[in-house]
Design a protein around this motif. Structure first.
Motif, PDB file in Angstrom:
ATOM      1  N   SER A 158       0.829  -1.210   0.000  1.00  0.00           N
ATOM      2  CA  SER A 158       0.000   0.000   0.000  1.00  0.00           C
ATOM      3  C   SER A 158       0.862   1.257   0.000  1.00  0.00           C
ATOM      4  CB  SER A 158      -0.942   0.001   1.198  1.00  0.00           C
ATOM      5  OG  SER A 158      -0.224  -0.020   2.421  1.00  0.00           O
ATOM      6  N   ALA A 159       2.010   1.213   0.693  1.00  0.00           N
ATOM      7  CA  ALA A 159       2.917   2.360   0.704  1.00  0.00           C
ATOM      8  C   ALA A 159       3.550   2.559  -0.672  1.00  0.00           C
ATOM      9  CB  ALA A 159       3.989   2.167   1.764  1.00  0.00           C
ATOM     10  N   VAL A 160       3.862   1.458  -1.337  1.00  0.00           N
ATOM     11  CA  VAL A 160       4.384   1.548  -2.703  1.00  0.00           C
ATOM     12  C   VAL A 160       3.368   2.247  -3.602  1.00  0.00           C
ATOM     13  CG1 VAL A 160       4.985   0.220  -4.782  1.00  0.00           C
ATOM     14  CG2 VAL A 160       5.900  -0.465  -2.561  1.00  0.00           C
ATOM     15  N   GLU A 161       2.115   1.793  -3.543  1.00  0.00           N
ATOM     16  CA  GLU A 161       1.089   2.365  -4.411  1.00  0.00           C
ATOM     17  C   GLU A 161       0.841   3.838  -4.094  1.00  0.00           C
ATOM     18  OE1 GLU A 161      -0.123   0.994  -7.138  1.00  0.00           O
ATOM     19  OE2 GLU A 161       1.290  -0.616  -6.656  1.00  0.00           O
ATOM     20  N   SER A 162       0.919   4.197  -2.831  1.00  0.00           N
ATOM     21  CA  SER A 162       0.745   5.606  -2.459  1.00  0.00           C
ATOM     22  C   SER A 162       1.824   6.477  -3.079  1.00  0.00           C
ATOM     23  CB  SER A 162       0.767   5.752  -0.935  1.00  0.00           C
ATOM     24  OG  SER A 162      -0.354   5.144  -0.344  1.00  0.00           O
ATOM     25  N   LEU A 163       3.070   5.991  -3.054  1.00  0.00           N
ATOM     26  CA  LEU A 163       4.180   6.744  -3.637  1.00  0.00           C
ATOM     27  C   LEU A 163       4.066   6.815  -5.156  1.00  0.00           C
ATOM     28  CD1 LEU A 163       7.118   5.428  -1.428  1.00  0.00           C
ATOM     29  CD2 LEU A 163       6.216   7.762  -1.461  1.00  0.00           C
ATOM     30  N   VAL A 164       3.638   5.720  -5.780  1.00  0.00           N
ATOM     31  CA  VAL A 164       3.462   5.721  -7.233  1.00  0.00           C
ATOM     32  C   VAL A 164       2.413   6.755  -7.633  1.00  0.00           C
ATOM     33  CG1 VAL A 164       2.630   4.378  -9.210  1.00  0.00           C
ATOM     34  CG2 VAL A 164       4.234   3.349  -7.588  1.00  0.00           C
ATOM     35  N   GLN A 165       1.301   6.791  -6.924  1.00  0.00           N
ATOM     36  CA  GLN A 165       0.250   7.749  -7.255  1.00  0.00           C
ATOM     37  C   GLN A 165       0.671   9.182  -6.952  1.00  0.00           C
ATOM     38  OE1 GLN A 165      -2.451   7.006  -9.063  1.00  0.00           O
ATOM     39  NE2 GLN A 165      -1.434   4.993  -9.119  1.00  0.00           N
ATOM     40  N   LEU A 166       1.417   9.370  -5.868  1.00  0.00           N
ATOM     41  CA  LEU A 166       1.846  10.715  -5.491  1.00  0.00           C
ATOM     42  C   LEU A 166       2.857  11.280  -6.466  1.00  0.00           C
ATOM     43  CD1 LEU A 166       1.845  13.037  -3.417  1.00  0.00           C
ATOM     44  CD2 LEU A 166       3.630  11.786  -2.166  1.00  0.00           C
ATOM     45  N   HIS A 167       3.800  10.453  -6.902  1.00  0.00           N
ATOM     46  CA  HIS A 167       4.917  10.966  -7.701  1.00  0.00           C
ATOM     47  C   HIS A 167       4.843  10.620  -9.185  1.00  0.00           C
ATOM     48  CE1 HIS A 167       6.961  12.400  -4.155  1.00  0.00           C
ATOM     49  NE2 HIS A 167       6.778  11.236  -3.573  1.00  0.00           N
ATOM     50  N   ALA A 168       3.958   9.706  -9.563  1.00  0.00           N
ATOM     51  CA  ALA A 168       3.846   9.351 -10.983  1.00  0.00           C
ATOM     52  C   ALA A 168       2.393   9.195 -11.404  1.00  0.00           C
ATOM     53  CB  ALA A 168       4.619   8.060 -11.265  1.00  0.00           C
TER      54      ALA A 168
END
Length: 221
Positions: A158-168
């Motif tokens: 879930s943390a990975v997906e949050s970063l992907v959505q935030l930065h890409a």
């Protein structure tokens, strides 16, 4: 439970992936990298950029100081082809030299030839990060610096997906997947601290420097 590390290919040899990487918006990441690099101490005149990719970071660094000479190194033929175009567009063919070499060993390159060795987002491609870090240390002159920044693996999907959505989140699906894979392949702050201690650096030389990056800043005695 900590998210397990999942390695990705060491080099980006597929042309479509190389182009997708180039088309991602790296401007802010490169700007902050260069800001932090120059704020940390003397940098040139000779800088070696290991794992330069399409050379956008090398161009950003070279643009900060006309006295700098940058040797940009990558193993991927596709990346080096894109890098040559980018350097040409930037009007820096006389200041940024492209070399095809394995950043893990830099075989044939003499010791202590660089005032600063930099690298951004190379380490997560390597199964054994210590190889490239030891090579960076070997290439650096006494009093010179090793400045390496890379992604920091989150502790959950879930943390990975949050970063992907935030930065890409506004990038293409290919770009989002590249970031997702890179986050899975990255080292945690604790892991990279253990690696650099094995290489002869103090663990204090690496710090978390953003929500997704750690940075090594080491000066050779």
């Amino acid at each position: 439970m900590t998210l397990a590390r999942t390695l990705e290919p060491e080099t980006m040899d597929a042309f479509d992936e190389a182009v997708a990487y180039l088309e991602m918006n790296h401007a802010e990441v490169n700007r902050v990298f260069a800001d932090d690099l120059f704020a940390g101490g003397p940098t040139g005149p000779r800088v070696i950029d290991l794992g330069c990719g399409p050379a956008t970071l090398a161009i950003e660094v070279a643009s900060r100081d006309e006295a700098l000479e940058v040797i940009a190194v990558d193993l991927s033929t596709e990346m080096l082809g894109l890098a040559k175009q980018e350097i040409d567009f930037a009007g820096m063919l006389d200041r940024i030299m492209l070399h095809q070499a394995d950043a893990k060993t830099m075989a044939g390159y003499e010791d202590a030839i660089a005032d600063t060795v930099i690298s951004n987002s190379l380490i997560h491609h390597l199964e054994q990060a210590a190889e490239a870090i030891k090579t960076s240390m070997r290439l650096t002159k006494p009093g010179g610096r090793v400045f390496i920044r890379d992604l920091m693996r989150p502790d959950s999907e879930s943390a990975v997906e949050s970063l992907v959505q935030l930065h890409a989140g506004e990038e293409t699906e290919i770009a989002q997947q590249l970031l997702r894979q890179s986050l899975h392949a990255a080292l945690t702050l604790e892991e990279i601290g253990q690696v650099i201690e094995q290489c002869g650096m103090s663990a204090a030389c690496v710090q978390a420097t953003s929500d997704r990056h750690w940075t090594i800043d080491w000066t050779r005695p």
